[in-house]
Design a protein around this motif. Sequence first.
Motif, PDB file in Angstrom:
ATOM      1  N   UNK A 144       0.801  -1.230   0.000  1.00  0.00           N
ATOM      2  CA  UNK A 144       0.000   0.000   0.000  1.00  0.00           C
ATOM      3  C   UNK A 144       0.826   1.268   0.000  1.00  0.00           C
ATOM      4  N   UNK A 145       2.086   1.178  -0.446  1.00  0.00           N
ATOM      5  CA  UNK A 145       2.982   2.339  -0.415  1.00  0.00           C
ATOM      6  C   UNK A 145       2.380   3.530  -1.149  1.00  0.00           C
ATOM      7  N   UNK A 146       2.293   4.675  -0.452  1.00  0.00           N
ATOM      8  CA  UNK A 146       1.647   5.850  -1.047  1.00  0.00           C
ATOM      9  C   UNK A 146       2.642   6.878  -1.554  1.00  0.00           C
ATOM     10  N   UNK A 147       3.941   6.620  -1.377  1.00  0.00           N
ATOM     11  CA  UNK A 147       4.937   7.584  -1.835  1.00  0.00           C
ATOM     12  C   UNK A 147       4.967   7.623  -3.356  1.00  0.00           C
ATOM     13  N   UNK A 148       5.161   8.835  -3.895  1.00  0.00           N
ATOM     14  CA  UNK A 148       5.229   9.004  -5.336  1.00  0.00           C
ATOM     15  C   UNK A 148       6.633   8.698  -5.853  1.00  0.00           C
ATOM     16  N   UNK A 149       6.728   8.526  -7.160  1.00  0.00           N
ATOM     17  CA  UNK A 149       7.993   8.143  -7.798  1.00  0.00           C
ATOM     18  C   UNK A 149       9.147   9.099  -7.476  1.00  0.00           C
ATOM     19  N   UNK A 150       8.964  10.439  -7.609  1.00  0.00           N
ATOM     20  CA  UNK A 150      10.086  11.347  -7.296  1.00  0.00           C
ATOM     21  C   UNK A 150      10.561  11.208  -5.847  1.00  0.00           C
ATOM     22  N   UNK A 151       9.615  11.019  -4.931  1.00  0.00           N
ATOM     23  CA  UNK A 151       9.981  10.872  -3.512  1.00  0.00           C
ATOM     24  C   UNK A 151      10.798   9.596  -3.305  1.00  0.00           C
ATOM     25  N   UNK A 152      10.335   8.502  -3.900  1.00  0.00           N
ATOM     26  CA  UNK A 152      11.065   7.234  -3.782  1.00  0.00           C
ATOM     27  C   UNK A 152      12.486   7.370  -4.334  1.00  0.00           C
ATOM     28  N   UNK A 153      12.621   8.031  -5.484  1.00  0.00           N
ATOM     29  CA  UNK A 153      13.950   8.174  -6.094  1.00  0.00           C
ATOM     30  C   UNK A 153      14.854   9.040  -5.226  1.00  0.00           C
ATOM     31  N   UNK A 154      14.301  10.090  -4.628  1.00  0.00           N
ATOM     32  CA  UNK A 154      15.124  10.976  -3.789  1.00  0.00           C
ATOM     33  C   UNK A 154      15.616  10.216  -2.560  1.00  0.00           C
ATOM     34  N   UNK A 155      14.723   9.443  -1.937  1.00  0.00           N
ATOM     35  CA  UNK A 155      15.124   8.655  -0.761  1.00  0.00           C
ATOM     36  C   UNK A 155      16.202   7.652  -1.137  1.00  0.00           C
ATOM     37  N   UNK A 156      16.014   7.000  -2.270  1.00  0.00           N
ATOM     38  CA  UNK A 156      16.967   5.985  -2.754  1.00  0.00           C
ATOM     39  C   UNK A 156      18.340   6.606  -3.020  1.00  0.00           C
ATOM     40  N   UNK A 157      18.357   7.737  -3.731  1.00  0.00           N
ATOM     41  CA  UNK A 157      19.629   8.388  -4.049  1.00  0.00           C
ATOM     42  C   UNK A 157      20.296   8.954  -2.799  1.00  0.00           C
TER      43      UNK A 157
END
Lengths: 337, 55
Positions: free
Chosen positions: A297-310
Amino acid sequence: MFGIDLVEILNFFKQAGLAVAGAASFWGLILFIRSKKRQGEERESLFQVSLKMFIPLAIGIVTAVAAWGALSFQPQIVSAHAGIVIHPTIEAAAKGFTISSYLFIWLIVLSLITFYFYKYKKEILFKNLNWFYGILFISILVLISLPVWTGQWGNDQAFFIGHNFHSIFTLGTVLLLDFIFFTIKDSEKLQRVIYPFLPNLSKVIWVGLGFDFLSAWAIFDRANFSEARFFFAQTLIAVLIINGALLSGPINKKLISLVKQGGVKALSKRWNVVAGLCGIVSAVSWIAITFVDFIRGLTLEYPTLMIIYLAAIALIFAGYYVIEVKKMEEQTPAASV
Amino acid sequence: MCMEKIHINLSTSVLILAGFLILVGLIPFAGGSLYLWITAKVLYGIGVVLFLFDK
């Protein structure tokens, strides 16, 4: 928070623990068998590294058992890395949980027996490592493959099996490769023998990822594609493939060339940094992709996920860089390439 | 001190291409086209086989 459920986090830790323990027992077995076929320094080095596998094995088992113990009877959620999803029925998940509970008890008994031999009968353990590692590996392989039991050997069961057991050969082996690389960094003797062996781990990781693709194909026609998780997972798959190709190709060849002809030359600062960055990208990517797998049920958007990952990669790399550069500056200058 | 030139063989090249195609394929996928994405996965398989036979 952000659609993250505690049960899903516990399932993630269970999966990661089993993946690491499975990889440690698998590679411990391979290294031990290989040592038996060698002589002298090579035999001793392979045996030493085989023994080192007890550390990630123990950490993996403790993590998986703790997560299993903390879990209540919840349906096992399985999501393919591609964001291709089928969900098990409650009945299938319940059957799977029953089977895995018996297997977890068996794993605890096996671990206690191994620990007893390690503490009180080391000689017997060291002579028969193949049996200990082999039985542990098969037990963990069955355990990780059957979180869900549909009742028959069809496409759905093939998907659940294929998608779970590949973690031993991907996530688990990647983390183990980093563990081996960092624990032998200060031993020229071990580097001489182990660096030429590392491509074998890379081959297994590539084939393991291939299994994941094939298992997703088994249910492709019925799958639902999610948005942010799908694109994030696919981006990470691409990063893994490109990064992995560089790591298992030119970087691996560089490491092997350093130990050729009986001598070991130190990596230059730049090669050290590049190899370290690739290793960190690999580990963080596999952990991230497995984590996102379990959070339906992850509600984070793609840009947020990429920023956290990087940001995670940058943070870990910064720490690694500071430690490694400081270490290289303190060492006596050695022949470097 | 400069880094030496690195040699990238066929299997590495194919795998890197597969990775880039997945990234590129994500864009048309949003509109419904799977072909680039599937091509990337097939290329991946070819790259892995080449890698397995690398010396």
